[in-house]
Design an enzyme around this catalytic site. Structure first.
Site, mmCIF file in Angstrom:
data_model
loop_
_atom_site.group_PDB
_atom_site.id
_atom_site.type_symbol
_atom_site.label_atom_id
_atom_site.label_comp_id
_atom_site.label_asym_id
_atom_site.label_seq_id
_atom_site.Cartn_x
_atom_site.Cartn_y
_atom_site.Cartn_z
ATOM 1 N N HIS A 19 1.593 1.384 4.007
ATOM 2 C CA HIS A 19 0.519 2.375 3.870
ATOM 3 C C HIS A 19 0.934 3.731 4.446
ATOM 4 O O HIS A 19 0.102 4.486 4.945
ATOM 5 C CB HIS A 19 -0.789 1.867 4.501
ATOM 6 C CG HIS A 19 -1.395 0.745 3.703
ATOM 7 N ND1 HIS A 19 -2.135 0.967 2.569
ATOM 8 C CD2 HIS A 19 -1.307 -0.603 3.855
ATOM 9 C CE1 HIS A 19 -2.508 -0.212 2.065
ATOM 10 N NE2 HIS A 19 -2.012 -1.179 2.822
ATOM 11 N N SER A 71 6.258 -6.219 -6.224
ATOM 12 C CA SER A 71 6.186 -5.081 -7.140
ATOM 13 C C SER A 71 6.665 -5.396 -8.552
ATOM 14 O O SER A 71 7.448 -4.653 -9.146
ATOM 15 C CB SER A 71 7.007 -3.930 -6.568
ATOM 16 O OG SER A 71 6.312 -2.756 -6.732
ATOM 17 N N SER A 72 6.151 -6.484 -9.084
ATOM 18 C CA SER A 72 6.541 -6.844 -10.449
ATOM 19 C C SER A 72 6.101 -5.766 -11.442
ATOM 20 O O SER A 72 6.750 -5.561 -12.462
ATOM 21 C CB SER A 72 5.957 -8.203 -10.831
ATOM 22 O OG SER A 72 4.569 -8.208 -10.617
ATOM 23 N N ASP A 105 7.355 2.061 -4.570
ATOM 24 C CA ASP A 105 7.804 0.963 -5.433
ATOM 25 C C ASP A 105 8.777 1.460 -6.498
ATOM 26 O O ASP A 105 9.823 0.865 -6.743
ATOM 27 C CB ASP A 105 6.609 0.288 -6.112
ATOM 28 C CG ASP A 105 5.583 -0.190 -5.104
ATOM 29 O OD1 ASP A 105 5.925 -0.253 -3.907
ATOM 30 O OD2 ASP A 105 4.449 -0.478 -5.496
HETATM 31 C C1 GLA Z 1 1.192 -1.041 -2.601
HETATM 32 C C2 GLA Z 1 1.539 0.284 -3.291
HETATM 33 C C3 GLA Z 1 2.609 1.062 -2.541
HETATM 34 C C4 GLA Z 1 2.277 1.154 -1.044
HETATM 35 C C5 GLA Z 1 1.884 -0.216 -0.482
HETATM 36 C C6 GLA Z 1 1.418 -0.134 0.949
HETATM 37 O O1 GLA Z 1 2.258 -1.926 -2.695
HETATM 38 O O2 GLA Z 1 1.985 0.036 -4.596
HETATM 39 O O3 GLA Z 1 2.775 2.345 -3.096
HETATM 40 O O4 GLA Z 1 1.273 2.102 -0.804
HETATM 41 O O5 GLA Z 1 0.866 -0.823 -1.238
HETATM 42 O O6 GLA Z 1 2.449 0.251 1.774
#
Ligand code: GLA
Length: 375
Positions: free
Chosen positions: A34, A124-125, A170
């Site tokens: 975050h 992060s798929s 990501d």
């Molecule tokens: C998700 C979002 C990222 C990031 C995280 C928290 O994965 O896709 O951009 O903000 O939450 O760190």
């Protein structure tokens, strides 16, 4: 030339051979949670699980997509809007929109997507899918685009088409990560340094809290708003900063008594998490996994108590990790609100940890950089 599985499957589905392949890794964030949308630091690593794409051009102005995991759809170039907010299709429609908006003449295409990235595990798929599709379509169009621009296209797809107001971590991790490194990224300048990944005697193990990230979308949006409110409050109080990451601890504490407690603690998390991330990058450079593990535990504490994005189940898993032999650090990963924890585990203890944790697990190693190529 022998065909790979995805190429054979493509031939079976579409009746012709694919012309282009691409592959993009998922990512795990070691620490720095975050902070990306607050102009701070993150420390993600590309993982050895991928989204793979095979595609070939055809004459019609549309993309026909088959995803072994998600299903099928046809996305017409003239009707991209129809796919806004429609799950996995919206990511692809958003990428096509971003390419066309930049006057890149992508051809109509047939596209097969395969993936061994678990959905919902915090790997992060979705970013991996966006990047794999973008790189494949660019290769098909014979256009070379700077990777930073590709990241921007994918980010816009998330924001404008999928409706997810995520930060830049990501897409950067998927596009620039890999090659045995972790990525120490300054999200304000978008400059990054490659630092050594977790040494081979250690592994990262994800453990499933059993809770899907149901509230993640609304909770995530709310946290972003609260950070904006905190920044606004501080600026009204005469503290000049363009993001929470620019606020010094001294300046923040000067407002502690007056500021709404919730906003104070959100800001405190961001400031503390940035410092932990800087120290974690140093720990990776030094190969000091004990230090890294401690920082991960502290990150979790702050995410739970100050940022309030943990759950009872995630907390329970982290507590369990503290008492398990062979785990050096653990914390929730990704947005939180359910999902998985990431655990730094001694290689020799991995099997036992996986077994004793008694929940779903994913053991990950460091992955290869995203790429696309003609066959
Ligand atoms: C998700 C979002 C990222 C990031 C995280 C928290 O994965 O896709 O951009 O903000 O939450 O760190």
């Amino acid at each position: 030339m022998p065909r790979t599985q995805i190429e054979r499957e493509f031939l079976r589905l579409f009746g012709n051979h694919p012309a282009v392949r691409s592959r993009a890794p998922g990512r795990v964030n070691i620490i720095g949670e975050h902070t990306d949308y607050n102009g701070g630091y993150v420390l993600p690593m590309a993982v050895d699980r991928y989204v793979e794409v095979a595609c070939s051009a055809d004459a019609e102005a549309r993309i026909r997509v088959v995803s072994s995991a998600m299903g099928e759809c046809t996305i017409g170039f003239a009707r991209l809007e129809e796919h806004r907010g429609r799950g996995w299709m919206s990511y692809i429609a958003g990428v096509i929109h971003g390419l066309l908006a930049r006057k890149i003449r992508i051809p109509g295409a047939q596209l097969l997507i395969e993936s061994d990235l678990p959905v919902g595990a915090g790997l992060s798929s979705s970013a991996a899918m966006e990047v794999a599709v973008a790189l494949a379509l660019l290769q098909l169009a014979d256009v070379v685009l700077e990777r930073r621009e590709v990241a921007q296209i994918c980010l816009e797809a998330e924001h404008d088409f999928a409706g997810v107001p995520c930060g830049i971590m990501d897409q950067y991790a998927v596009l620039f990560g890999g090659g045995g490194n972790a990525m120490f990224l300054d999200c304000a300048s978008q400059e990054f340094e490659k630092v050594p990944s977790i040494p081979p005697e250690f592994r990262l193990v994800l453990l499933d809290s059993g809770q899907s990230r149901q509230l993640a979308a609304s909770g995530y949006r709310r946290r972003r708003e609260e950070c904006a409110e905190a920044l606004e409050y501080l600026s009204q109080a005469g503290i000049r900063a363009s993001s929470l990451s620019e606020v010094t601890p001294l300046a923040l504490f000067s407002q502690q008594e007056k500021m709404p407690g919730r906003l104070f603690f959100r800001a405190l998390h961001v400031i503390g998490e940035n410092r932990r991330t800087i120290r974690a990058a140093a720990a990776l450079r030094d190969g000091n996994m004990i230090a890294l593990g401690r920082l991960m535990y502290r990150s979790h504490q702050s995410l739970a108590a100050r940022y309030e994005v943990s759950t009872k189940e995630l907390d329970r898993l982290v507590r369990w990790a503290r008492n398990a032999d062979g785990i050096l650090g653990a914390r929730l990963t990704g947005a939180g609100f359910g999902g998985y924890t990431v655990n730094l585990v001694k290689g020799s203890a991995v099997d036992e940890i996986v077994e004793r944790s008694n929940t779903g697990s994913v053991v990950i190693g460091s992955g290869e950089t995203a790429s696309a190529w003609r066959i």
